[in-house]
Write a protein that holds these residues in place. Structure first.
Motif, PDB file in Angstrom:
ATOM      1  N   UNK A 147       0.847  -1.188   0.000  1.00  0.00           N
ATOM      2  CA  UNK A 147       0.000   0.000   0.000  1.00  0.00           C
ATOM      3  C   UNK A 147       0.883   1.238   0.000  1.00  0.00           C
ATOM      4  N   UNK A 148       0.418   2.259  -0.626  1.00  0.00           N
ATOM      5  CA  UNK A 148       1.171   3.512  -0.665  1.00  0.00           C
ATOM      6  C   UNK A 148       1.002   4.249   0.662  1.00  0.00           C
ATOM      7  N   UNK A 149       2.120   4.549   1.294  1.00  0.00           N
ATOM      8  CA  UNK A 149       2.102   5.197   2.604  1.00  0.00           C
ATOM      9  C   UNK A 149       2.657   6.608   2.478  1.00  0.00           C
ATOM     10  N   UNK A 150       2.107   7.563   3.231  1.00  0.00           N
ATOM     11  CA  UNK A 150       2.557   8.955   3.092  1.00  0.00           C
ATOM     12  C   UNK A 150       3.959   9.206   3.634  1.00  0.00           C
ATOM     13  N   UNK A 151       4.401   8.422   4.629  1.00  0.00           N
ATOM     14  CA  UNK A 151       5.720   8.629   5.215  1.00  0.00           C
ATOM     15  C   UNK A 151       6.122   7.374   5.961  1.00  0.00           C
ATOM     16  N   UNK A 152       7.367   7.377   6.471  1.00  0.00           N
ATOM     17  CA  UNK A 152       7.864   6.218   7.209  1.00  0.00           C
ATOM     18  C   UNK A 152       7.110   6.009   8.518  1.00  0.00           C
ATOM     19  N   UNK A 153       6.454   7.052   9.011  1.00  0.00           N
ATOM     20  CA  UNK A 153       5.739   6.921  10.281  1.00  0.00           C
ATOM     21  C   UNK A 153       4.406   6.199  10.116  1.00  0.00           C
ATOM     22  N   UNK A 154       3.951   6.053   8.872  1.00  0.00           N
ATOM     23  CA  UNK A 154       2.667   5.390   8.641  1.00  0.00           C
ATOM     24  C   UNK A 154       2.802   3.870   8.614  1.00  0.00           C
ATOM     25  N   UNK A 155       4.026   3.374   8.565  1.00  0.00           N
ATOM     26  CA  UNK A 155       4.233   1.931   8.511  1.00  0.00           C
ATOM     27  C   UNK A 155       4.064   1.313   9.892  1.00  0.00           C
ATOM     28  N   UNK A 156       3.277   0.253   9.957  1.00  0.00           N
ATOM     29  CA  UNK A 156       3.118  -0.493  11.206  1.00  0.00           C
ATOM     30  C   UNK A 156       4.165  -1.595  11.218  1.00  0.00           C
ATOM     31  N   UNK A 157       5.135  -1.550  12.121  1.00  0.00           N
ATOM     32  CA  UNK A 157       6.209  -2.551  12.111  1.00  0.00           C
ATOM     33  C   UNK A 157       5.731  -3.906  12.617  1.00  0.00           C
ATOM     34  N   UNK A 158       6.481  -4.935  12.235  1.00  0.00           N
ATOM     35  CA  UNK A 158       6.216  -6.281  12.720  1.00  0.00           C
ATOM     36  C   UNK A 158       6.992  -6.519  14.008  1.00  0.00           C
ATOM     37  N   UNK A 163      10.063 -20.042  18.743  1.00  0.00           N
ATOM     38  CA  UNK A 163       9.236 -20.898  19.576  1.00  0.00           C
ATOM     39  C   UNK A 163       9.270 -20.536  21.040  1.00  0.00           C
ATOM     40  N   UNK A 164      10.264 -19.747  21.469  1.00  0.00           N
ATOM     41  CA  UNK A 164      10.420 -19.447  22.895  1.00  0.00           C
ATOM     42  C   UNK A 164      10.539 -17.960  23.203  1.00  0.00           C
ATOM     43  N   UNK A 165      10.712 -17.100  22.201  1.00  0.00           N
ATOM     44  CA  UNK A 165      10.957 -15.693  22.463  1.00  0.00           C
ATOM     45  C   UNK A 165      10.113 -14.828  21.533  1.00  0.00           C
ATOM     46  N   UNK A 166       9.864 -13.602  21.996  1.00  0.00           N
ATOM     47  CA  UNK A 166       9.211 -12.566  21.188  1.00  0.00           C
ATOM     48  C   UNK A 166      10.090 -11.330  21.251  1.00  0.00           C
ATOM     49  N   UNK A 167      10.444 -10.808  20.095  1.00  0.00           N
ATOM     50  CA  UNK A 167      11.280  -9.610  20.019  1.00  0.00           C
ATOM     51  C   UNK A 167      10.375  -8.431  19.701  1.00  0.00           C
ATOM     52  N   UNK A 168      10.193  -7.555  20.681  1.00  0.00           N
ATOM     53  CA  UNK A 168       9.209  -6.488  20.574  1.00  0.00           C
ATOM     54  C   UNK A 168       9.898  -5.157  20.307  1.00  0.00           C
ATOM     55  N   UNK A 169       9.370  -4.447  19.329  1.00  0.00           N
ATOM     56  CA  UNK A 169       9.951  -3.171  18.935  1.00  0.00           C
ATOM     57  C   UNK A 169       9.358  -2.024  19.734  1.00  0.00           C
ATOM     58  N   UNK A 170       8.038  -2.011  19.865  1.00  0.00           N
ATOM     59  CA  UNK A 170       7.375  -0.939  20.605  1.00  0.00           C
ATOM     60  C   UNK A 170       7.359  -1.309  22.087  1.00  0.00           C
ATOM     61  N   UNK A 171       8.303  -0.793  22.822  1.00  0.00           N
ATOM     62  CA  UNK A 171       8.418  -1.148  24.230  1.00  0.00           C
ATOM     63  C   UNK A 171       8.495   0.111  25.077  1.00  0.00           C
ATOM     64  N   UNK A 172       8.055   0.010  26.306  1.00  0.00           N
ATOM     65  CA  UNK A 172       8.155   1.122  27.224  1.00  0.00           C
ATOM     66  C   UNK A 172       9.558   1.258  27.766  1.00  0.00           C
ATOM     67  N   UNK A 173       9.743   2.204  28.652  1.00  0.00           N
ATOM     68  CA  UNK A 173      11.073   2.479  29.178  1.00  0.00           C
ATOM     69  C   UNK A 173      11.612   1.323  30.000  1.00  0.00           C
ATOM     70  N   UNK A 174      10.721   0.557  30.600  1.00  0.00           N
ATOM     71  CA  UNK A 174      11.178  -0.516  31.485  1.00  0.00           C
ATOM     72  C   UNK A 174      11.049  -1.895  30.858  1.00  0.00           C
ATOM     73  N   UNK A 175      10.471  -2.013  29.697  1.00  0.00           N
ATOM     74  CA  UNK A 175      10.300  -3.326  29.085  1.00  0.00           C
ATOM     75  C   UNK A 175      11.576  -3.756  28.370  1.00  0.00           C
ATOM     76  N   UNK A 176      11.743  -5.039  28.270  1.00  0.00           N
ATOM     77  CA  UNK A 176      12.922  -5.583  27.624  1.00  0.00           C
ATOM     78  C   UNK A 176      12.645  -5.756  26.133  1.00  0.00           C
ATOM     79  N   UNK A 177      13.668  -5.571  25.283  1.00  0.00           N
ATOM     80  CA  UNK A 177      13.457  -5.782  23.842  1.00  0.00           C
ATOM     81  C   UNK A 177      13.180  -7.232  23.497  1.00  0.00           C
ATOM     82  N   UNK A 178      13.511  -8.138  24.411  1.00  0.00           N
ATOM     83  CA  UNK A 178      13.254  -9.560  24.191  1.00  0.00           C
ATOM     84  C   UNK A 178      12.371 -10.072  25.310  1.00  0.00           C
ATOM     85  N   UNK A 179      11.249 -10.663  24.940  1.00  0.00           N
ATOM     86  CA  UNK A 179      10.323 -11.182  25.941  1.00  0.00           C
ATOM     87  C   UNK A 179      10.542 -12.682  26.104  1.00  0.00           C
ATOM     88  N   UNK A 180      11.051 -13.057  27.251  1.00  0.00           N
ATOM     89  CA  UNK A 180      11.268 -14.457  27.586  1.00  0.00           C
ATOM     90  C   UNK A 180      11.245 -14.591  29.101  1.00  0.00           C
TER      91      UNK A 180
END
Length: 551
Positions: A147-158, A163-180
């Motif tokens: 889809x055509x997006x107006x800017x880089x901020x319009x993209x929803x990241x994955x 099987x054992x971990x989730x790597x999260x991009x949108x995290x708060x100040x206290x959350x870890x980039x890796x959830x395990x």
């Protein structure tokens, strides 16, 4: 060339001498002969007249005119092209017919399933409309195309996962980039998705099998151990898209499965009218010392609660004797001037405990059930927050845990100024000004009846921090709805933290973490850490400038 003119002239002369006796019979004969002669003349001119510009004649190889063989070859090429196009269209038509047949079978199966559910539940289903809607959601979610997006901020990241971990991009100040370990609800969701992907690979639809030389290729059977990695993202108005990758160890052949969980259309759940006109909020503040900060709190209370809202009651639970007389005088002085008497001062001659103070304040209310706001003396709130507190709570149904915006140390934030601006001008939501205190659960709105029914605080906990988490967990494990969200009208003012030696190791660690995160943003802290390097660089630059000037 003139023989035809002589013949015509002779015929006319003979006819004139005879007086046209044979006029009627010869008229048609003459007309036919004349037309025949005109046709012969036209044919002669075409055959004998040279082209106007012989240089424009079509030429072939060796500058010779195209012959009959050339045009036959061109016609044959065009015919072959049309035959190939027709064959391609036939293949596409056959493929579309197959897909239509597969879709019809799936639709019939879905319709049969919905009919069975409809008989069981007593309601009708519309699988055709549902299937059409699901496909429209897939088309909008960039599953089959971008889809055509107006800017880089319009993209929803994955977010990616194994099987054992989730790597999260949108995290708060206290959350870890890796959830395990992965949170149970998310783990169940991803397990379901992986199983669905395996079902797609191991049980392909008819016609999906690969063929080589007319023989169907036997595909290997994949298991959960063959899952390599996956991606997923959720768009609120479309659904959740999953990209799964499977592969055998040592093989370069991978399976890519795309799954989509579309959201359904909006549907009405409930609609009700909320009247907050008679809802009193009992603001309970535990306090020990910090009389200057309490003066600032009373100014905020007067501006918001007395001058604007007035449907509030202030309960101050004061620990110790030092500063008690000053706090009492401040309350009496301000409330007598404002003609406001809805306050209670509860002195407690004990060691300070926040949970104990809030529990005493809750039990000090002797009237009917009341909405309580557990508040600290360094909290600044707005009139809008009071309405938010009322709207997001309901007795025996819902409690409210707002996320407070915590301000950084103004001496660091406004270090380039001689004096920090007034508090009212510091109340801004910017990255360098503060952060969402998503690890804090101390500020909360709940009805007194819910607090007593849940068992209140764990009074065995002394000092700082842990009692709030215990109460929060109690509500999470109950049947009450817990609403937690950032609130724009609630600020935690900066103050220097003191972590007492009497705290348990867990409490002391939490206190130090909070103290570190409460000072400044990452960029400001980085400038402080590297200030010696910055000063050294500035000195070197000043020396170079001075040397050039002297030269």
């Amino acid at each position: 060339m003139r023989w035809w003119r002589v013949w015509v002239g002779s015929a006319l002369f003979a006819m004139a001498r005879r007086g046209w006796p044979l006029h009627g019979r010869l008229r048609w004969l003459f007309l036919g002969a004349f037309l025949l002669l005109v046709f012969l003349l036209f044919t002669y001119l075409l055959e004998c007249t040279p082209p106007a510009d012989s240089t424009q004649a079509l030429t072939g190889l060796g500058s010779e005119p195209y012959g009959k063989d050339y045009y036959q070859a061109v016609l044959q090429e065009q015919e072959e092209r049309h035959l190939n196009r027709a064959a391609s269209l036939k293949r596409q038509i056959a493929q579309l017919k197959q897909e239509l047949q597969d879709m019809s079978e799936k639709l019939k199966a879905l319709q049969g399933k919905r009919e069975l559910e409809g008989h069981a539940e007593g309601r009708e289903q519309e699988p055709a409309d549902l299937l059409e809607y699901l496909h429209s959601q897939i088309d909008k979610a960039e599953v089959n195309g971008g889809a055509r997006l107006p800017s880089e901020y319009a993209l929803v990241p994955f977010e990616s996962f194994t099987g054992t971990k989730v790597y999260q991009l949108e995290m708060g100040l206290t959350r870890h980039p890796e959830e395990k370990p992965v949170r149970k609800d998310r783990r169940d969701e991803l397990t379901e998705v992986i199983e669905a992907g395996l079902d797609v690979i191991n049980n392909p639809n008819e016609g999906d099998g690969q063929e080589e030389d007319g023989m169907t290729v036997q595909k290997p059977v994949y298991t959960e151990n063959d899952f390599i990695e996956g991606l997923y993202r959720t768009e609120r108005d479309k659904g959740t898209l999953y990209e799964l990758f499977f592969g055998k160890e040592g093989s370069t052949d991978f399976q890519h499965v795309t799954l989509f969980r579309p959201f359904g259309p909006l549907m009405k759940v409930a609609s009700r009218s909320v009247d907050t006109a008679g809802t009193i909020i009992n603001i309970i503040v535990p306090l020990s010392g910090r009389t200057e900060t309490f003066q600032q709190f009373l100014i905020n209370f007067r501006d918001v609660c007395i001058d604007q809202d007035r449907l509030v009651h202030l309960t101050v639970v004061y620990f110790g004797q030092e500063g008690l007389a000053e706090v009492k005088a401040s309350l009496e002085s301000m409330f007598s001037k404002e003609n406001f008497s809805n306050y209670t001062l509860v002195p407690v001659n004990e060691e300070f405990s926040r949970g104990r103070g809030l529990d005493i304040g809750a039990h000090a209310w002797m009237k009917d059930d009341v909405l309580m706001f557990f508040c600290d003396v360094d909290i600044y709130f707005t009139p809008e927050f009071l309405n938010t507190c009322r709207l997001n709570t309901a007795p025996n149904k819902r409690v409210f845990y707002p996320v407070v915006f915590s301000l950084y140390n103004p001496a660091i934030v406004y270090g380039n100024l001689e004096l920090a601006p007034p508090i009212e001008q510091q109340l801004i939501h910017k990255k360098d000004a503060g952060f969402w205190r998503d690890f804090g659960f101390g500020m909360t709105c709940q009805y007194r009846s819910d607090f007593l029914n849940i068992g209140g605080f764990d009074l065995e906990v002394k000092g700082w921090g842990v009692e709030d988490v215990h109460l929060y967990r109690k509500y999470l494990r109950s049947d009450l709805i817990v609403t937690r969200t950032p609130v724009s009208g609630l600020f935690h003012l900066w103050h220097e933290k003191q972590c007492a030696d009497e705290l348990t190791p867990e409490q002391y660690r939490m206190c130090i973490q909070s103290k570190a995160m409460n000072e400044a943003s990452h960029s400001h802290l980085g400038m402080l850490v590297f200030r010696h390097e910055i000063e050294s660089h500035l000195r070197k630059q000043a020396f170079k400038t001075k040397s050039k000037t002297e030269e």
